[in-house]
Design a protein around this motif. Structure first.
Motif, short mmCIF file in Angstrom:
data_model
loop_
_atom_site.label_atom_id
_atom_site.label_comp_id
_atom_site.label_asym_id
_atom_site.label_seq_id
_atom_site.Cartn_x
_atom_site.Cartn_y
_atom_site.Cartn_z
N LEU A 109 0.83 -1.21 0.00
CA LEU A 109 0.00 0.00 0.00
C LEU A 109 0.86 1.25 0.00
O LEU A 109 0.44 2.30 -0.50
CB LEU A 109 -0.90 0.01 1.24
N ASP A 110 2.05 1.17 0.57
CA ASP A 110 3.01 2.27 0.65
C ASP A 110 4.04 2.08 -0.47
O ASP A 110 4.87 1.18 -0.42
CB ASP A 110 3.69 2.25 2.02
N LEU A 185 -3.99 2.90 5.17
CA LEU A 185 -2.69 3.55 5.36
C LEU A 185 -2.72 4.46 6.58
O LEU A 185 -1.78 4.47 7.39
CB LEU A 185 -2.30 4.35 4.12
N LYS A 190 0.83 -0.88 5.94
CA LYS A 190 1.63 -0.57 4.75
C LYS A 190 1.58 -1.68 3.70
O LYS A 190 2.04 -1.50 2.58
CB LYS A 190 3.08 -0.30 5.15
#
Length: 254
Positions: A109-110, A185, A190
């Motif tokens: 996600l990061d 997030l 992450k």
């Protein structure tokens, strides 16, 4: 709410029921890989021998015995999705396995986290249904700190680089919408997976020892509302991650 009905009592069907159990060779430790390529490579190399199997309506699910020197561990393909994985763990624990090393890929996600990085899930957001039958309702669940510290100590001892973070466990990978990703997030997750929160809840409910890690794969690009498979970035050989799992197994044997 149905998912608030956690009851700490035996179920009508328990994994120790005799009609479920089948014979097979048991080791203290079993490595469960969500990556089928790892199991295929082991079978092609003749490094394993048959150990036993579980049964379902889909057929037989086999585990194998892998031996390296005086270390002997079982290896098996992990079934994808929280209900399937936990059911598999239930039956393996009932057969006598004591240490469960679980590995597989996770989404990112990061975007600051590159592909092929090893992740230790310190906690998981519970966006699946299975965990609510093994632990009281809550937005997230933490990894057992003792087990997490032991695994991190093994990684540090062997200079295995890793990232400790929270994961978002979801049943519905086609419903990872941009706004949901932003909220996850903001909640500290992450990476994203499909089983971790349920595995943590099961492990704590059954008082078992699970050592789980991920390796990063695709990126859920909520900025551009697209999925980036990152095939060009994912260059690590799958057996690299099996070697990490085997390192944990060897340390547990010691």
């Amino acid at each position: 709410m149905l998912l608030e009905e956690f009851e700490n009592v035996p179920g009508v069907i328990e994994p120790t029921d005799k009609q479920i159990l089948e014979p097979g060779q048991i080791c203290d430790t079993i490595i469960l890989s969500f990556n089928g390529q790892i199991i295929e490579r082991l079978l092609e190399s003749d490094a394993v021998r048959p150990g036993g199997h579980l049964k379902s309506l889909n057929g037989l699910h086999s585990w194998y015995i892998y031996q390296q020197g005086d270390i002997e561990v079982a290896v098996m393909l992990a079934l994808i999705g929280a209900p399937m994985t936990v059911g598999q763990l239930e039956e393996l624990a009932a057969r006598g396995f004591k240490n469960f090393i679980v590995l597989g890929s996770c989404g990112v996600l990061d975007r600051g986290i590159a592909a092929d990085r090893i992740i230790l899930p310190a906690a998981a957001l519970r966006d699946e249904g299975t965990s609510y039958h093994y632990a009281p309702a809550s937005p997230e669940i933490a990894y057992d700190e003792v087990l997490l510290a032991k695994m991190e100590a093994i990684f540090d001892k062997h200079n295995i680089e890793h990232i400790r973070t929270k994961s978002w466990t979801t049943d519905a990978f086609y419903r990872e919408t941009p706004d949901k990703v932003k909220r996850r997030l903001a909640a500290g997750a992450k990476v994203v997976d499909m089983e971790a929160s349920a595995i943590m809840a099961w492990s704590q409910f059954r008082k078992t020892k699970v050592y789980q890690f991920f390796y990063t794969a695709d990126y859920v690009d909520h900025h551009n509302r697209t999925w980036d498979a990152r095939h060009a970035e994912r260059i690590a050989d799958a057996m690299t991650f099996f070697t990490v799992a085997l390192t944990i197994a060897k340390e547990l044997e010691r």
